[in-house]
Design an enzyme around this catalytic site. Structure first.
Site, PDB file in Angstrom:
ATOM      1  CB  SER A 101       7.811  13.165  -2.797  1.00 28.55           C
ATOM      2  OG  SER A 101       7.364  12.586  -4.001  1.00 28.55           O
ATOM      3  CB  CYS A 102      11.995  11.354  -6.326  1.00 30.20           C
ATOM      4  SG  CYS A 102      13.370  11.227  -5.222  1.00 30.20           S
ATOM      5  CB  VAL A 103       7.264  10.850  -8.150  1.00 25.08           C
ATOM      6  CG1 VAL A 103       8.320  10.106  -8.935  1.00 25.08           C
ATOM      7  CG2 VAL A 103       6.887  10.090  -6.922  1.00 25.08           C
TER       8      VAL A 103
END
Lengths: 103, 166
Positions: A101-103
């Site tokens: 996940s980038c967030v």
């Protein structure tokens, strides 16, 4: 595949030390991984870890936001419990794979 | 000779545009850095100031005119002429936001909160504020300070630092 011994039990890990089979995980193993990372597990840590395991084992992607919305900790507390790389570190101790996940 | 590698330690991100597709990348890059233990500093300038202005933070849109990459679901092209119709920008924005909600992407105010919580710093550009007649009290509380370009650069030193302009 690499293996590692935690509390007399051999577990499969990847090159970054993440357990590759979440079913090999136990709270005792979590304590050992946390210790390696310089963290003494508290009940609050475990609450977060159990939440992550529950979500990931259901096949969901874990993110900062989902933890923030869980009602267990907010983002600031998550950084305090798992310093520097909160999401990665929490997942590592939870015995699940590295979060994609980038967030 | 073996090359020495210096890992990234700090990112200084300048956000100069006030559209969804400029503000989100800046916020995602800053927050993503903090999540990896990399320091992050954000500098909002020009129309990017909308992202830290109380009055506009919840009114960030995606432009529907002159945006050739904008397509309708199913990859149907979206002609600029359609974009001039009333409500089109709001519609495109709400579609974009609902897609982001599905992917669990934080909203702009949430991102600001995450960035501050992770030790990141948010700044506003003094000159742009003067241009738009903005005062400190017009900005959200997450803004740490109002800086000149020189003052921002002074925070961008150190080995392993990168400046990104968005």
């Amino acid at each position: 595949m690499a293996t590692k011994v935690y509390v007399n039990k051999e577990v499969n890990v990847n090159d970054e030390g993440f357990l590759t089979d979440p079913s090999q995980w136990s709270v005792d193993i979590a304590r050992e991984i946390a210790k390696e990372e310089g963290i003494l597990l508290t009940p609050k840590h475990l609450e977060v870890i159990n939440y992550i395991r529950e979500r990931v084992l259901k096949g969901e992607t874990i993110s900062m936001r989902s933890i923030n919305k869980s009602g267990i900790v907010n983002v600031k507390e998550l950084y305090e419990l798992f310093p520097n790389t909160p999401l990665k570190l929490a997942c590592k101790i939870a015995g699940v794979s590295k979060p994609a996940s980038c967030v | 000779m073996e090359k020495e590698e210096f890992p990234l330690k700090k990112v200084c991100i300048i956000c100069s545009k006030g559209t969804i597709e400029s503000i989100y990348p800046a916020l995602i890059l800053a927050n993503g850095a903090l999540m990896e233990g990399i320091q992050a500093k954000l500098f909002f300038t020009f129309f990017g100031l909308d992202a830290v202005t109380k009055k506009f933070i919840k009114k960030i849109h995606t432009p529907v005119v002159g945006n050739p990459s904008l397509r309708l679901p199913g990859n149907i092209p979206f002609p600029t002429l359609l974009g001039i119709l009333p409500g089109m920008e709001a519609l495109a924005t709400s579609m974009m936001k609902s897609q982001m909600e599905k992917l669990d992407i934080p909203t702009i105010p949430e991102f600001m909160e995450y960035i501050v919580a992770g030790g990141g710093e948010i700044f506003a550009c003094k000159l742009a504020m003067d241009m738009f007649g903005l005062k400190k009290e017009d900005l959200i509380d997450d803004v740490k300070d109002i800086l000149t370009v020189g003052e921002f650069y002074a925070l961008c030193g150190g080995q392993g630092t990168q400046i990104l302009f968005i």
